[in-house]
Design a protein around this motif. Structure first.
Motif, short mmCIF file in Angstrom:
data_model
loop_
_atom_site.label_atom_id
_atom_site.label_comp_id
_atom_site.label_asym_id
_atom_site.label_seq_id
_atom_site.Cartn_x
_atom_site.Cartn_y
_atom_site.Cartn_z
N LYS A 134 0.82 -1.22 0.00
CA LYS A 134 0.00 0.00 0.00
C LYS A 134 0.84 1.26 0.00
O LYS A 134 0.35 2.33 -0.38
CB LYS A 134 -0.93 0.00 1.22
CG LYS A 134 -1.95 -1.13 1.20
CD LYS A 134 -2.87 -1.06 2.42
CE LYS A 134 -3.91 -2.18 2.39
NZ LYS A 134 -4.82 -2.13 3.57
N THR A 135 2.08 1.16 0.45
CA THR A 135 2.92 2.36 0.56
C THR A 135 4.28 2.08 -0.08
O THR A 135 4.63 0.94 -0.38
CB THR A 135 3.14 2.74 2.04
OG1 THR A 135 3.91 1.69 2.67
CG2 THR A 135 1.81 2.91 2.76
N LEU A 136 5.05 3.16 -0.25
CA LEU A 136 6.40 3.00 -0.80
C LEU A 136 7.29 2.22 0.16
O LEU A 136 8.19 1.51 -0.27
CB LEU A 136 7.00 4.39 -1.08
CG LEU A 136 6.35 5.19 -2.22
CD1 LEU A 136 7.00 6.56 -2.35
CD2 LEU A 136 6.46 4.43 -3.55
N GLU A 137 7.03 2.36 1.46
CA GLU A 137 7.80 1.59 2.44
C GLU A 137 7.51 0.10 2.29
O GLU A 137 8.42 -0.73 2.38
CB GLU A 137 7.47 2.06 3.86
CG GLU A 137 8.00 3.45 4.21
CD GLU A 137 7.22 4.57 3.54
OE1 GLU A 137 6.05 4.34 3.12
OE2 GLU A 137 7.78 5.68 3.42
N ASP A 138 6.23 -0.24 2.06
CA ASP A 138 5.88 -1.64 1.80
C ASP A 138 6.62 -2.15 0.57
O ASP A 138 7.11 -3.29 0.54
CB ASP A 138 4.37 -1.79 1.58
CG ASP A 138 3.55 -1.52 2.84
OD1 ASP A 138 4.14 -1.55 3.94
OD2 ASP A 138 2.33 -1.29 2.71
N ASN A 139 6.69 -1.31 -0.46
CA ASN A 139 7.36 -1.71 -1.69
C ASN A 139 8.85 -1.93 -1.47
O ASN A 139 9.43 -2.87 -2.02
CB ASN A 139 7.15 -0.64 -2.77
CG ASN A 139 7.84 -1.01 -4.07
OD1 ASN A 139 7.55 -2.03 -4.68
ND2 ASN A 139 8.79 -0.17 -4.48
N ASP A 140 9.46 -1.08 -0.65
CA ASP A 140 10.89 -1.26 -0.37
C ASP A 140 11.15 -2.60 0.31
O ASP A 140 12.14 -3.27 0.01
CB ASP A 140 11.39 -0.11 0.51
CG ASP A 140 11.48 1.22 -0.24
OD1 ASP A 140 11.51 1.18 -1.48
OD2 ASP A 140 11.51 2.27 0.43
N ARG A 141 10.26 -2.99 1.21
CA ARG A 141 10.42 -4.28 1.88
C ARG A 141 10.24 -5.43 0.89
O ARG A 141 10.97 -6.44 0.94
CB ARG A 141 9.42 -4.40 3.04
CG ARG A 141 9.80 -3.57 4.27
CD ARG A 141 8.94 -3.92 5.47
NE ARG A 141 7.57 -3.45 5.32
CZ ARG A 141 7.15 -2.23 5.67
NH1 ARG A 141 8.01 -1.37 6.21
NH2 ARG A 141 5.90 -1.88 5.50
N LEU A 142 9.27 -5.28 -0.02
CA LEU A 142 9.07 -6.29 -1.05
C LEU A 142 10.31 -6.43 -1.93
O LEU A 142 10.75 -7.55 -2.23
CB LEU A 142 7.86 -5.93 -1.92
CG LEU A 142 7.63 -6.82 -3.15
CD1 LEU A 142 7.25 -8.23 -2.74
CD2 LEU A 142 6.58 -6.21 -4.07
#
Length: 451
Positions: A134-142
């Motif tokens: 949902k967020t750019l932080e989520d994407n970084d973890r992915l």
């Protein structure tokens, strides 16, 4: 519900999804459960979860779709890409796990294939549990998880190849080659979508990028090289292969000239590491064959016969013809040219593969980066997909260059064919889609279930 029969050699426990030895007791008995848990190293694996993901169809993509989607990169598009990858990877991995489960028990318990099976199941288990991005932080973890998986799976190609060679007498070679081609093509597909997302994320996070900016004028959209010049690819690979031949055979070796003729302005959208892998392998084979033939003739007064590359640009395709006069391929080897599992040199190939613990398959692993002249092109900061086999010495032959190159060529609906004239030379024809509008060629469902 999938079949629990394992080619008459084993059974699968419905409760665990792991492979167990054939027994006269029902699968639900404590004895069978104990056997299955020992076979899966004590890991309880609910097969119903795998069934759910195998039931999902893969959603094929084309180079054009990758370019259109990535042209206007915004935060919402990046997150949309992240969720596509998050749901697509476990579905595609699940199909291949099911393929491995359908192998005879004696094959899937081969230590090399079993190691690949565990790598795949661990990756599947990891990705299926990821929550919506949902967020750019989520994407970084992915992206961090994707990068770790790309790195850990660098052992897959050599492990699979060794397992297939060791199991050559346990299955029909045609079925083994079909299995290997399906696994490798699916592997390319997963790494394409994973690396495309990593590349888009890298672009979005770069300091000079403005969200929403058009990328249509850029050389790259993610991993897709918009105007891949056929002549430039040949020139870069020729320099790399020439440098490799000199480092292997000695600086004084006479290396054949590589002439490029035809439609020198031809270009097409492509993933650069794919085309460089294929062309690099083909040129490497030709250069080494010509060098060895010239050395056998013991002719120090003349230069080796040149290798000629003809580029032909048609309305929908670009075709490369690589012609050499390296003596051709012995007739005894021709029937096994495209096989991973069988051939007169199988034992030697197995010994050589044992010396190649990791094989990512990219030209970045060439150790001759300067000769590739790629400093003006895209060099990803993460470990890219197809590490080239051409960094090995020519005497360390793995027997995988041609069949692997054909898998890569056919992935984007191209083709690779070879004609040999024993005693004279070889002509290889590589056809590439010029428009980028062909979907990736992959088995959308577990291929062994369809048999």
């Amino acid at each position: 519900m999938f079949s629990i029969a394992l080619r008459r050699t084993g059974k699968r426990c419905r409760l665990t999804g792991s492979l167990v030895a054939r027994a006269d007791v029902p699968c639900s008995t404590p004895r069978a459960l104990q056997q299955s848990r020992r076979a899966s190293n004590g890991t309880w694996r609910p097969v119903s979860v795998l069934d759910e993901w195998v039931a999902r169809e893969a959603r094929p993509i084309s180079l054009r779709q990758l370019m259109v989607f990535g042209r206007s990169l915004t935060e919402s598009r990046l997150i949309s890409s992240a969720n596509y990858v998050r749901t697509e990877l476990p579905a595609r991995i699940a199909h291949r796990i099911r393929d491995m489960q359908q192998l005879p028990y004696v094959v899937v318990t081969n230590p090399h294939i079993n190691e690949v099976y565990n790598l795949y199941y661990n990756a599947f288990d990891c990705f299926r549990k990821l929550k919506e991005v949902k967020t750019l932080e989520d994407n970084d973890r992915l992206c961090e998880i994707i990068g770790q998986n790309l790195k850990s799976h660098l052992t897959v190609i050599p492990k699979l190849a060794m397992g297939i060679l060791e199991c050559g007498g346990l299955m029909d070679p045609v079925d083994l080659d079909k299995f290997m081609n399906t696994i490798l093509r699916s592997r390319i597909s997963r790494r394409v979508i994973a690396e495309q997302h990593l590349s888009l994320t890298e672009t979005f996070n770069s300091s000079h990028f403005s969200p929403g900016a058009k990328l249509s004028e850029s050389d790259f959209i993610g991993e897709v090289f918009i105007k891949c010049s056929a002549k430039d690819v040949i020139d870069r690979c020729a320099k790399a292969v020439t440098a490799l031949a000199r480092s292997t055979n000695g600086p004084d070796v006479q290396v054949p000239e590589i002439k490029v003729v035809g439609h020198l302005d031809a270009s097409f959208p492509y993933i650069l590491s794919h085309i460089e892998y294929i062309v690099g392998e083909l040129l490497r084979n030709s250069v080494q064959a010509v060098i060895e033939r010239h050395q056998k003739l013991d002719d120090t007064t003349s230069l080796p016969q040149p290798i000629e590359v003809t580029i032909c640009e048609a309305q929908e395709h670009v075709i490369f013809r690589i012609s050499d006069r390296g003596g051709g391929i012995p007739r005894a080897e021709l029937p096994y040219l495209w096989s991973f599992s069988k051939g007169p040199q199988s034992q030697k190939r197995l010994e050589n593969l044992g010396q190649v613990p990791r094989m990512a398959a990219t030209m970045q692993e060439h150790h001759v980066e300067d000769e590739l002249s790629r400093r003006d092109l895209k060099t990803p900061t993460y470990q890219s997909s197809l590490s080239s086999l051409t960094s090995r010495p020519p005497n360390l032959r793995l027997g995988m260059g041609l069949p692997l190159s054909r898998v890569y060529a056919e992935y984007w609906a191209g083709s690779l064919n070879l004609h040999s004239l024993e005693g004279y030379g070889v002509d290889v024809f590589l056809q590439i889609s010029r428009l980028g509008n062909k979907n990736e060629q992959l088995a959308t469902r577990a291929s062994m279930d369809a048999v």
